[in-house]
Design a protein around this motif. Structure first.
Motif, PDB file in Angstrom:
ATOM      1  N   GLY A 183      49.005   4.719  29.917  1.00  0.00           N
ATOM      2  CA  GLY A 183      50.335   4.928  29.136  1.00  0.00           C
ATOM      3  C   GLY A 183      50.387   5.154  27.674  1.00  0.00           C
ATOM      4  N   SER A 184      49.110   5.381  27.172  1.00  0.00           N
ATOM      5  CA  SER A 184      49.007   5.525  25.770  1.00  0.00           C
ATOM      6  C   SER A 184      48.760   6.809  25.242  1.00  0.00           C
ATOM      7  N   ALA A 185      48.382   7.553  26.351  1.00  0.00           N
ATOM      8  CA  ALA A 185      47.856   8.973  26.242  1.00  0.00           C
ATOM      9  C   ALA A 185      48.613  10.022  25.122  1.00  0.00           C
ATOM     10  N   TYR A 186      50.045  10.235  25.631  1.00  0.00           N
ATOM     11  CA  TYR A 186      50.886  10.754  24.586  1.00  0.00           C
ATOM     12  C   TYR A 186      51.022  10.254  23.115  1.00  0.00           C
ATOM     13  N   GLN A 187      51.025   8.883  23.039  1.00  0.00           N
ATOM     14  CA  GLN A 187      51.012   8.333  21.919  1.00  0.00           C
ATOM     15  C   GLN A 187      49.816   8.709  20.794  1.00  0.00           C
ATOM     16  N   MET A 188      48.750   8.549  21.633  1.00  0.00           N
ATOM     17  CA  MET A 188      47.292   8.867  20.837  1.00  0.00           C
ATOM     18  C   MET A 188      47.470  10.376  20.323  1.00  0.00           C
ATOM     19  N   ALA A 189      47.744  11.267  21.405  1.00  0.00           N
ATOM     20  CA  ALA A 189      47.792  12.684  20.994  1.00  0.00           C
ATOM     21  C   ALA A 189      48.675  12.934  19.761  1.00  0.00           C
ATOM     22  N   PHE A 190      49.739  12.520  19.919  1.00  0.00           N
ATOM     23  CA  PHE A 190      50.800  12.747  18.949  1.00  0.00           C
ATOM     24  C   PHE A 190      50.573  11.983  17.457  1.00  0.00           C
ATOM     25  N   LEU A 191      49.660  10.671  17.502  1.00  0.00           N
ATOM     26  CA  LEU A 191      49.063  10.277  16.167  1.00  0.00           C
ATOM     27  C   LEU A 191      48.161  11.133  15.628  1.00  0.00           C
ATOM     28  N   VAL A 192      47.443  11.644  16.450  1.00  0.00           N
ATOM     29  CA  VAL A 192      46.526  12.436  15.877  1.00  0.00           C
ATOM     30  C   VAL A 192      47.054  13.795  15.303  1.00  0.00           C
ATOM     31  N   MET A 193      48.047  14.474  15.953  1.00  0.00           N
ATOM     32  CA  MET A 193      49.030  15.545  15.240  1.00  0.00           C
ATOM     33  C   MET A 193      49.659  15.178  14.152  1.00  0.00           C
ATOM     34  N   ALA A 194      50.090  14.071  13.776  1.00  0.00           N
ATOM     35  CA  ALA A 194      50.799  13.438  12.865  1.00  0.00           C
ATOM     36  C   ALA A 194      49.765  13.076  11.598  1.00  0.00           C
ATOM     37  N   SER A 195      48.640  12.792  11.770  1.00  0.00           N
ATOM     38  CA  SER A 195      47.528  12.595  11.133  1.00  0.00           C
ATOM     39  C   SER A 195      47.266  13.905  10.491  1.00  0.00           C
ATOM     40  N   ILE A 196      47.109  14.914  11.098  1.00  0.00           N
ATOM     41  CA  ILE A 196      46.527  16.321  10.819  1.00  0.00           C
ATOM     42  C   ILE A 196      47.923  16.607   9.779  1.00  0.00           C
ATOM     43  N   SER A 197      49.111  16.515  10.213  1.00  0.00           N
ATOM     44  CA  SER A 197      50.141  16.961   9.334  1.00  0.00           C
ATOM     45  C   SER A 197      50.105  16.134   8.083  1.00  0.00           C
ATOM     46  N   GLY A 198      49.969  14.910   8.172  1.00  0.00           N
ATOM     47  CA  GLY A 198      50.197  14.196   6.970  1.00  0.00           C
ATOM     48  C   GLY A 198      48.859  14.457   6.073  1.00  0.00           C
TER      49      GLY A 198
END
Length: 217
Positions: A183-198
């Motif tokens: 259940g955490s796969a999408y959350q992990m992926a978008f956290l990585v994307m948020a980190s790259i953008s940030g």
């Protein structure tokens, strides 16, 4: 050897003034980072709609329409924002908004919700619509005429590389989380994307203040 010559400004295709231009480097970084986020989102979001929510292909296409329309709006806003804020502040604002949009995706539940879709898709589309053309503009801004073709090719290569990394790296984070914490796969992926953008927004901020300190303004 070729990469060494380019980074040292010894390549005939990439003159020294291009390689060491801060606008070129910033443009390449922005092009790369925005491509990572965009391609990763295109890779992941339809899976969320189809497999978690059970939507058919027509519903998936409809769910993607807000981000697509927002992307078009963002491209129209790019030039006015650059004229008003300048390219560096526009890039900072764009990637900051991309970071917020990726974090808002974390509110997506296991059941369909158009409120949740609009909450992240509109800011994501607008921000990517701004930073994608802005990165290319910065990369080519101070390029001499004899190096325009190779520099443009380098910018497009950065975009292709970013898309590849977006699928490979963010997809890897998605699969790792799917196997480890259900259940955490999408959350992990978008956290990585948020980190790259940030990180991109922070890097642009640091580069802008460093330039201001050197120029004494």
């Amino acid at each position: 050897m070729c990469l060494t010559q380019i980074t040292r400004g010894r390549s005939l295709a990439f003159p020294r003034e291009v390689v060491f231009s801060r606008s070129f480097r910033a443009g390449i970084a922005m092009t790369f980072s925005s491509a990572v986020v965009m391609v990763a989102a295109v890779f992941l979001v339809p899976q969320k709609f189809a497999f978690d929510w059970g939507w058919d292909p027509l519903q998936v296409a409809g769910g993607l329409m807000p981000v697509i329309l927002a992307l078009v709006v963002g491209t129209r806003l790019c030039a006015p924002l650059m004229a008003r804020l300048g390219p560096w502040k526009t890039g900072q604002a764009g990637f900051s908004l991309t970071t917020v949009a990726c974090l808002l995706f974390l509110n997506m539940s296991a059941t369909p919700s158009w409120t949740a879709i609009l909450a992240w898709s509109i800011p994501l589309g607008i921000s990517l619509g701004v930073v994608l053309p802005l990165g290319l503009d910065l990369a080519l801004r101070k390029v001499p005429e004899n190096a325009y073709g190779t520099t443009s090719a380098a910018a497009h290569a950065a975009r292709q590389l970013g898309g590849t990394v977006g699928v490979a790296f963010v997809g890897g984070a998605f699969n790792f989380a799917a196997q480890g914490i259900p259940g955490s796969a999408y959350q992990m992926a978008f956290l990585v994307m948020a980190s790259i953008s940030g990180l991109t927004a922070l890097a642009l901020t640091a580069a802008r203040f460093k330039h201001r300190r050197k120029s004494g303004r």
